[in-house]
Design a protein around this motif. Sequence first.
Motif, PDB file in Angstrom:
ATOM      1  N   PRO A 214       0.807  -1.238   0.000  1.00  0.00           N
ATOM      2  CA  PRO A 214       0.000   0.000   0.000  1.00  0.00           C
ATOM      3  C   PRO A 214       0.840   1.289   0.000  1.00  0.00           C
ATOM      4  O   PRO A 214       0.579   2.182  -0.809  1.00  0.00           O
ATOM      5  CB  PRO A 214      -0.858  -0.127   1.269  1.00  0.00           C
ATOM      6  CG  PRO A 214      -0.900  -1.583   1.562  1.00  0.00           C
ATOM      7  CD  PRO A 214       0.436  -2.103   1.133  1.00  0.00           C
ATOM      8  N   PRO A 215       1.870   1.404   0.884  1.00  0.00           N
ATOM      9  CA  PRO A 215       2.656   2.635   0.792  1.00  0.00           C
ATOM     10  C   PRO A 215       3.347   2.785  -0.564  1.00  0.00           C
ATOM     11  O   PRO A 215       3.526   3.915  -1.048  1.00  0.00           O
ATOM     12  CB  PRO A 215       3.702   2.503   1.908  1.00  0.00           C
ATOM     13  CG  PRO A 215       3.304   1.371   2.749  1.00  0.00           C
ATOM     14  CD  PRO A 215       2.272   0.577   2.033  1.00  0.00           C
ATOM     15  N   LEU A 216       3.704   1.663  -1.206  1.00  0.00           N
ATOM     16  CA  LEU A 216       4.311   1.778  -2.537  1.00  0.00           C
ATOM     17  C   LEU A 216       3.290   2.300  -3.550  1.00  0.00           C
ATOM     18  O   LEU A 216       3.613   3.134  -4.403  1.00  0.00           O
ATOM     19  CB  LEU A 216       4.878   0.432  -2.998  1.00  0.00           C
ATOM     20  CG  LEU A 216       6.233   0.038  -2.380  1.00  0.00           C
ATOM     21  CD1 LEU A 216       6.623  -1.369  -2.824  1.00  0.00           C
ATOM     22  CD2 LEU A 216       7.332   1.025  -2.763  1.00  0.00           C
ATOM     23  N   ALA A 217       2.049   1.799  -3.450  1.00  0.00           N
ATOM     24  CA  ALA A 217       0.987   2.300  -4.340  1.00  0.00           C
ATOM     25  C   ALA A 217       0.853   3.812  -4.166  1.00  0.00           C
ATOM     26  O   ALA A 217       0.713   4.562  -5.147  1.00  0.00           O
ATOM     27  CB  ALA A 217      -0.339   1.614  -4.015  1.00  0.00           C
ATOM     28  N   ILE A 218       0.898   4.235  -2.918  1.00  0.00           N
ATOM     29  CA  ILE A 218       0.727   5.658  -2.599  1.00  0.00           C
ATOM     30  C   ILE A 218       1.939   6.455  -3.078  1.00  0.00           C
ATOM     31  O   ILE A 218       1.818   7.525  -3.675  1.00  0.00           O
ATOM     32  CB  ILE A 218       0.512   5.812  -1.071  1.00  0.00           C
ATOM     33  CG1 ILE A 218      -0.873   5.255  -0.701  1.00  0.00           C
ATOM     34  CG2 ILE A 218       0.637   7.269  -0.633  1.00  0.00           C
ATOM     35  CD1 ILE A 218      -1.043   4.979   0.773  1.00  0.00           C
ATOM     36  N   PHE A 219       3.119   5.887  -2.852  1.00  0.00           N
ATOM     37  CA  PHE A 219       4.356   6.547  -3.274  1.00  0.00           C
ATOM     38  C   PHE A 219       4.373   6.740  -4.789  1.00  0.00           C
ATOM     39  O   PHE A 219       4.628   7.839  -5.291  1.00  0.00           O
ATOM     40  CB  PHE A 219       5.559   5.709  -2.828  1.00  0.00           C
ATOM     41  CG  PHE A 219       6.891   6.265  -3.244  1.00  0.00           C
ATOM     42  CD1 PHE A 219       7.483   7.295  -2.534  1.00  0.00           C
ATOM     43  CD2 PHE A 219       7.560   5.759  -4.362  1.00  0.00           C
ATOM     44  CE1 PHE A 219       8.711   7.818  -2.914  1.00  0.00           C
ATOM     45  CE2 PHE A 219       8.784   6.278  -4.746  1.00  0.00           C
ATOM     46  CZ  PHE A 219       9.364   7.305  -4.030  1.00  0.00           C
ATOM     47  N   TYR A 220       4.076   5.679  -5.527  1.00  0.00           N
ATOM     48  CA  TYR A 220       4.130   5.755  -6.980  1.00  0.00           C
ATOM     49  C   TYR A 220       3.092   6.736  -7.538  1.00  0.00           C
ATOM     50  O   TYR A 220       3.281   7.304  -8.605  1.00  0.00           O
ATOM     51  CB  TYR A 220       3.906   4.366  -7.608  1.00  0.00           C
ATOM     52  CG  TYR A 220       5.163   3.524  -7.690  1.00  0.00           C
ATOM     53  CD1 TYR A 220       6.246   3.935  -8.462  1.00  0.00           C
ATOM     54  CD2 TYR A 220       5.272   2.311  -7.018  1.00  0.00           C
ATOM     55  CE1 TYR A 220       7.398   3.170  -8.552  1.00  0.00           C
ATOM     56  CE2 TYR A 220       6.416   1.535  -7.097  1.00  0.00           C
ATOM     57  CZ  TYR A 220       7.480   1.965  -7.868  1.00  0.00           C
ATOM     58  OH  TYR A 220       8.617   1.203  -7.957  1.00  0.00           O
ATOM     59  N   TYR A 221       2.007   6.941  -6.825  1.00  0.00           N
ATOM     60  CA  TYR A 221       0.993   7.885  -7.319  1.00  0.00           C
ATOM     61  C   TYR A 221       1.307   9.312  -6.896  1.00  0.00           C
ATOM     62  O   TYR A 221       1.284  10.248  -7.712  1.00  0.00           O
ATOM     63  CB  TYR A 221      -0.402   7.501  -6.810  1.00  0.00           C
ATOM     64  CG  TYR A 221      -1.473   8.458  -7.304  1.00  0.00           C
ATOM     65  CD1 TYR A 221      -2.002   8.322  -8.590  1.00  0.00           C
ATOM     66  CD2 TYR A 221      -1.931   9.519  -6.512  1.00  0.00           C
ATOM     67  CE1 TYR A 221      -2.949   9.189  -9.070  1.00  0.00           C
ATOM     68  CE2 TYR A 221      -2.891  10.401  -6.994  1.00  0.00           C
ATOM     69  CZ  TYR A 221      -3.396  10.245  -8.266  1.00  0.00           C
ATOM     70  OH  TYR A 221      -4.328  11.123  -8.744  1.00  0.00           O
ATOM     71  N   PHE A 222       1.609   9.492  -5.609  1.00  0.00           N
ATOM     72  CA  PHE A 222       1.709  10.860  -5.093  1.00  0.00           C
ATOM     73  C   PHE A 222       3.067  11.515  -5.333  1.00  0.00           C
ATOM     74  O   PHE A 222       3.150  12.736  -5.342  1.00  0.00           O
ATOM     75  CB  PHE A 222       1.372  10.891  -3.594  1.00  0.00           C
ATOM     76  CG  PHE A 222      -0.094  10.768  -3.308  1.00  0.00           C
ATOM     77  CD1 PHE A 222      -0.963  11.805  -3.642  1.00  0.00           C
ATOM     78  CD2 PHE A 222      -0.617   9.623  -2.730  1.00  0.00           C
ATOM     79  CE1 PHE A 222      -2.323  11.707  -3.382  1.00  0.00           C
ATOM     80  CE2 PHE A 222      -1.977   9.509  -2.470  1.00  0.00           C
ATOM     81  CZ  PHE A 222      -2.839  10.545  -2.800  1.00  0.00           C
ATOM     82  N   LEU A 223       4.126  10.719  -5.481  1.00  0.00           N
ATOM     83  CA  LEU A 223       5.423  11.369  -5.746  1.00  0.00           C
ATOM     84  C   LEU A 223       5.377  12.181  -7.034  1.00  0.00           C
ATOM     85  O   LEU A 223       5.702  13.368  -7.028  1.00  0.00           O
ATOM     86  CB  LEU A 223       6.575  10.352  -5.768  1.00  0.00           C
ATOM     87  CG  LEU A 223       7.947  11.006  -6.038  1.00  0.00           C
ATOM     88  CD1 LEU A 223       8.463  11.723  -4.791  1.00  0.00           C
ATOM     89  CD2 LEU A 223       8.983   9.986  -6.516  1.00  0.00           C
ATOM     90  N   PRO A 224       4.947  11.580  -8.140  1.00  0.00           N
ATOM     91  CA  PRO A 224       4.839  12.402  -9.368  1.00  0.00           C
ATOM     92  C   PRO A 224       3.850  13.557  -9.206  1.00  0.00           C
ATOM     93  O   PRO A 224       4.104  14.665  -9.691  1.00  0.00           O
ATOM     94  CB  PRO A 224       4.339  11.407 -10.419  1.00  0.00           C
ATOM     95  CG  PRO A 224       4.692  10.060  -9.887  1.00  0.00           C
ATOM     96  CD  PRO A 224       4.613  10.176  -8.401  1.00  0.00           C
ATOM     97  N   LYS A 225       2.733  13.308  -8.531  1.00  0.00           N
ATOM     98  CA  LYS A 225       1.736  14.373  -8.354  1.00  0.00           C
ATOM     99  C   LYS A 225       2.312  15.525  -7.549  1.00  0.00           C
ATOM    100  O   LYS A 225       2.017  16.701  -7.814  1.00  0.00           O
ATOM    101  CB  LYS A 225       0.510  13.817  -7.614  1.00  0.00           C
ATOM    102  CG  LYS A 225      -0.360  12.926  -8.472  1.00  0.00           C
ATOM    103  CD  LYS A 225      -1.183  13.754  -9.427  1.00  0.00           C
ATOM    104  CE  LYS A 225      -1.888  12.845 -10.439  1.00  0.00           C
ATOM    105  NZ  LYS A 225      -2.380  13.602 -11.599  1.00  0.00           N
ATOM    106  N   SER A 226       3.117  15.222  -6.548  1.00  0.00           N
ATOM    107  CA  SER A 226       3.604  16.262  -5.652  1.00  0.00           C
ATOM    108  C   SER A 226       4.807  17.001  -6.204  1.00  0.00           C
ATOM    109  O   SER A 226       5.066  18.136  -5.829  1.00  0.00           O
ATOM    110  CB  SER A 226       4.012  15.646  -4.303  1.00  0.00           C
ATOM    111  OG  SER A 226       2.965  14.898  -3.773  1.00  0.00           O
TER     112      SER A 226
END
Lengths: 471, 297
Positions: A214-226
Amino acid sequence: MGVKTGYSDEVTKGFLFWSIIWGLVAVLVGVLISFQLVFPQLNFPPFLTYGRLRPLHTNAAIFGWGIGSFMGMFYYITQRLTKAPIWSLGLARFQLWLFNLVIVLAAVTLLMGYNQSKEYAELEWPIDILVVILWVIFTVNILMTIMKRKEEQMYVSLWYIIATLVGVAVLYLVNNAGIPVSLTKSYSAFAGANDANVQWWYGHNAVAMVLTTPPLAIFYYFLPKSTGVPIYSHRMGIIAFWSLIFMYLWTGAHHLLWTPIPDWVQTLAMGFSIMLIAPSWASVINGYLSMNGQWHQMRDNYLAKFFIFGITFYGLQTLQGPAQAVRTFSAFIHYTDWVPGHVHMGALGWVSLILFAGIYYLIPRLYNTELHSVKLANAHFWLAVTGQLIYSISMWIAGVQQATMLHATNADGSLHYSFMETLTEMYPYWHMRAGGGVIYLVSLFIFIYNIIKTVQSGSATGETARATGAA
Amino acid sequence: MFDLLEKKPVILLLLAAVVIMIGTTVTMIAPFKWINDPSQKIAGVKPYTPLQLEGRDIYIREGCNNCHTQTVRPLVADVARYAPGSTDGYSKVGEFVYDQPHLWGSRRTGPDLARIGGKYPGAWHYKHMVDPQSMVPKSNMPSYAFLKQPLDSSITERKMKALGFPYTQGELDAVKGKTELDAMVAYLQKLGNDIPWRKAAVAGPLVGDLKNPFAGNAAGGVEGKKLYEENCAQCHGKDLKGDIGVPLAELKKTEGEIFTTIYQGLDRLGMPAFGDTLGKEKVWKVISYISSRKGEK
């Protein structure tokens, strides 16, 4: 975001709100039990003893804070990546209620002493059944949203979400299999060494399917967004994903090195634990290389700091973990404070920093406003990292010292120290650990204050309203 | 192929499940064939009696496994500490066949308890559970004085049936009127006692010259006093007049005999062995102190 479909984020808001509450409970209880280890008179039997509070601490952290935020963020991410609204908003609303009911029941029953004793699977069978219902609702809702997607290609975050849904279901059902004798008491369906082997297959893969994918899913989505940077390598993401979910399931028995389970199971666990460095570091390096040419954001963009420190702690965690999974090293540090030191680098450093970042990213967007104070977010960051490092480093040193003392022998082969002589040496470190916990707690209060102020300055209708308004 | 997967969620889900099940099958499902195999059965290992089972359930209820492990690893220090005097006193798979769930634990904030049974007399455990610091100074264990409450035996029989353990009506009746503490001590005293490691451990006599190297050395007695107060006074009294343990002031034993008793323990009287935690030198210092107070009233 320029999205023109009617996403619904009210459930995400609800999950984030409640996960922060449960996260606060987890840290408060954690601080209390860290003081109990130093001052046994702080145990208030029967309900508030270390033995009953420690499962509450871990359950509130993993399931209340971890799963709670994941559920909220998964609904947000899935809608954006599929360009489709939640399949059933009603089910999602019900899920939020059920989730909080389960956590409250968990807290109450654990303090009452109703538990199955298995780590991270303490909850008694009636609550287990509620958890299964909760997970089925969540799985169906996310999968149906994906089935009805308007974007054909599924981004890497969605694979990690899918793996989480399947993995948790399998683990939870098997390890909680039991023989009920009353509403509040059951016995494990497995005995002795079998039970231990099933438990740590579950226990370690809870780390995989709850605290890694789950944190990887979040990392892969939000890092580019942020940060505005794309993920460096899609191919590396694919390879890392499949090898991660393949290798993890072999490693549970590294929690059981030198115990009476078959040697070959232990050896496989040891080997696969070391192999796991590769997929883990593939994600770390993917994160780092994405930042190429953008490293100035570590100074300018507080979110980048949370994400990059988070993935760095993931990297350190996945080097330390395999080291501990080696027989010789395990013989030395297993059962000492080294292990809580390790666990808390993962929980406070990796998972929580990523979750904080996700929440910082989401709240202003969900409430159509700006973050109340970036300065406070920075203060939160540095205090959290400081508290966590004090915790982990003091425990690593304590673990090595106690291990050395426990293994020390005299010339005639007898043991040099009694158990109590090693325990009394731990007190100064336990004081330090409690201090680290208090610092972390302060950082959490700053975070919560900042989030409350942000929500107050915003409007209840955030991104959704903007998006539909534009349509 | 990966391009296809990224567009087919159902296939991705099924493939992920298959991938997860490979390691699961090999390391979790397959070992059922080997673990708890009848060939590893140990004849002496018996199921729990109703009272012991109730004690075990209280152990679970109070979360004792959060601080105490129940597996002695085949490591020199583990065996010396938790199965003192033995060479093969580490835990065997056959010892746990009646443990549903297992209680191996993951952290030794307190000592391992796999071999605690018979180490101390029951009276020691009662005092220790009620006020741990009175028996082990500087211990951080919480007080479990509240376990003096009556034991709820209303579902004891159902529990025994659920686990398929044999029991007699007499054993069930024996549970009634007991306290939770009684059950807890009954459970602790069973732990590790179903295999004869302790008898094997103390069978051989000590070899070598049993002569006190600190005889006539006052310093040895001074240090011995401190060691005595930390390790012995809880049972034999600060004034050596005895309590759980026998009085020592008028002990009619040679120093060599006392050494053997302290070093190896005395099963019959519930005297634990201190050889592996104190070592020879410290044991002799304690003896010097005891000798210096011989004959006191």
